[in-house]
Write a protein that holds these residues in place. Structure first.
Motif, PDB file in Angstrom:
ATOM      1  N   ASN A 196       0.811  -1.212   0.000  1.00 29.38           N
ATOM      2  CA  ASN A 196       0.000   0.000   0.000  1.00 29.38           C
ATOM      3  C   ASN A 196       0.847   1.266   0.000  1.00 29.38           C
ATOM      4  N   LEU A 197       1.947   1.253   0.758  1.00 33.24           N
ATOM      5  CA  LEU A 197       2.805   2.430   0.779  1.00 33.24           C
ATOM      6  C   LEU A 197       3.453   2.651  -0.579  1.00 33.24           C
ATOM      7  N   ALA A 198       3.825   1.564  -1.241  1.00 37.27           N
ATOM      8  CA  ALA A 198       4.418   1.682  -2.579  1.00 37.27           C
ATOM      9  C   ALA A 198       3.471   2.412  -3.526  1.00 37.27           C
ATOM     10  N   GLY A 205       8.328   9.486  -6.421  1.00 38.62           N
ATOM     11  CA  GLY A 205       9.734   9.158  -6.638  1.00 38.62           C
ATOM     12  C   GLY A 205      10.328   8.181  -5.651  1.00 38.62           C
ATOM     13  N   VAL A 206       9.513   7.665  -4.738  1.00 34.06           N
ATOM     14  CA  VAL A 206      10.024   6.748  -3.710  1.00 34.06           C
ATOM     15  C   VAL A 206       9.495   5.344  -3.983  1.00 34.06           C
ATOM     16  N   ARG A 207      10.399   4.389  -4.080  1.00 33.85           N
ATOM     17  CA  ARG A 207       9.997   2.995  -4.260  1.00 33.85           C
ATOM     18  C   ARG A 207       9.963   2.295  -2.905  1.00 33.85           C
ATOM     19  N   VAL A 208       9.063   1.320  -2.784  1.00 30.39           N
ATOM     20  CA  VAL A 208       8.942   0.528  -1.560  1.00 30.39           C
ATOM     21  C   VAL A 208       8.817  -0.940  -1.952  1.00 30.39           C
ATOM     22  N   ASN A 209       9.684  -1.773  -1.411  1.00 36.54           N
ATOM     23  CA  ASN A 209       9.651  -3.205  -1.670  1.00 36.54           C
ATOM     24  C   ASN A 209       9.968  -3.960  -0.389  1.00 36.54           C
ATOM     25  N   SER A 268       8.149  -2.541  -7.714  1.00 35.16           N
ATOM     26  CA  SER A 268       7.491  -1.682  -6.737  1.00 35.16           C
ATOM     27  C   SER A 268       6.385  -2.459  -6.039  1.00 35.16           C
ATOM     28  N   GLY A 269       6.377  -2.402  -4.711  1.00 40.56           N
ATOM     29  CA  GLY A 269       5.306  -3.014  -3.938  1.00 40.56           C
ATOM     30  C   GLY A 269       5.399  -4.515  -3.788  1.00 40.56           C
ATOM     31  N   VAL A 270       6.502  -5.103  -4.241  1.00 42.47           N
ATOM     32  CA  VAL A 270       6.636  -6.561  -4.141  1.00 42.47           C
ATOM     33  C   VAL A 270       7.356  -6.935  -2.845  1.00 42.47           C
ATOM     34  N   THR A 271       7.026  -8.098  -2.325  1.00 38.61           N
ATOM     35  CA  THR A 271       7.790  -8.696  -1.232  1.00 38.61           C
ATOM     36  C   THR A 271       8.274 -10.043  -1.733  1.00 38.61           C
ATOM     37  N   ILE A 272       9.575 -10.141  -1.962  1.00 34.71           N
ATOM     38  CA  ILE A 272      10.166 -11.336  -2.564  1.00 34.71           C
ATOM     39  C   ILE A 272      10.418 -12.391  -1.496  1.00 34.71           C
TER      40      ILE A 272
END
Length: 282
Positions: A196-198, A205-209, A268-272
């Motif tokens: 959601n934050l991503a 301009g901010v990526r979240v993973n 973006s927004g992924v959790t590996i």
């Protein structure tokens, strides 16, 4: 003329076209980047991440509430990689201290390019045996710290129009984990928060993973396994792992390093999952 307008509308002019002629190894170069890693003063994943990022050229803030441990880890990083590494004391479960240490880190680094929210300890006991203190601690260390530090760092990343937050989740956040009701819920929260934050800050301009580790054989776990009286159900857990072995922290840190680099510029927004392939149950 219409085609040119469409290309701008879809952001084609903002894509990193320069990477096409570079080797992937060149894209992994983090020279000139400033990174903050929380919970990096212990013997596990945080320290391994600090080493991996420094090995790629980043200047690293080794953050931990155990200042002695953070200083030792920073010294290791400097000696091994010849990189800049600075220890900073912090309590990431405290709103004010999270903001204080992020501001201090930004001043030291001249701006924060990367924040790795690595702190994530918690009680792994039957829920019925956990008291308020255990529950509060698990939620604070497994989820709240990630929220607080992310909120603090956005005050520095958004004005610059760039930055990357990487959150460390856990396999317990996606599948059944005996005695992990609270811890698993906290880590599920991290995964959901990451996605959601991503979406919220990607256009700024901010990526979240995120990265979701499995069983890592760090010093603490080695002690557990060496104790024949332990109730830790490793046989049940091992049956679920495709690769039939545990990991070392460096293997998970490799995934963090990849995400931190330009080689992962469109993630973006992924959790590996970095868990050796765990079969979901329940």
């Amino acid at each position: 003329m219409a085609d040119v307008d469409v290309l701008k509308e879809v952001g084609f002019d903002r894509a990193p076209h320069g990477i096409a002629d570079l080797r992937v190894t060149e894209l992994m170069d983090l020279s000139g980047k400033g990174a903050v890693v929380t919970g990096a003063g212990g013997p596990g994943l945080g320290r391994a991440i600090a080493h991996r990022l420094a090995g790629l050229g980043a200047t690293v803030i080794v953050a931990d509430r155990n200042l002695e441990g953070a200083e030792a880890a920073a010294a290791e990083v400097r000696e091994k990689w010849g990189a800049e590494a600075v220890a900073v004391n912090c309590d990431v479960t405290d709103w004010d201290d999270a903001h204080r240490f992020i501001a201090e880190s930004a001043e030291i680094l001249g701006g924060i390019d990367l924040l790795v929210n690595n702190v994530g300890a918690g009680e792994m006991r039957p829920f019925i045996d956990q008291d308020r203190s255990a529950i509060d601690s698990t939620i604070a260390l497994g989820f709240i710290d990630t929220v607080y530090c992310s909120r603090a760092v956005l005050d520095h990343m958004i004005p610059r129009g760039s930055g990357h937050i990487i959150n460390i989740a856990a396999g317990a956040g996606r599948s059944l984990s005996p005695r992990g009701a609270v811890y698993g819920a906290a880590k599920a929260g991290v995964i959901h928060f990451t996605r959601n934050l991503a979406y919220e800050v990607g256009k700024l301009g901010v990526r979240v993973n995120g990265v979701s580790p499995g069983i890592m054989l760090h010093a603490g776990l080695r002690e557990v396994l060496a104790d024949n009286s332990t109730e830790w159900d490793y046989k049940w857990r091992m049956e679920r792992i495709d690769l039939d072995r545990v990991s070392i922290p460096e293997e998970v840190a490799n995934v963090v390093a990849f995400l931190a680099s330009d080689a992962a510029s469109y993630l973006s927004g992924v959790t590996i999952n970095a868990d050796g392939g765990v079969a979901a149950m329940g």
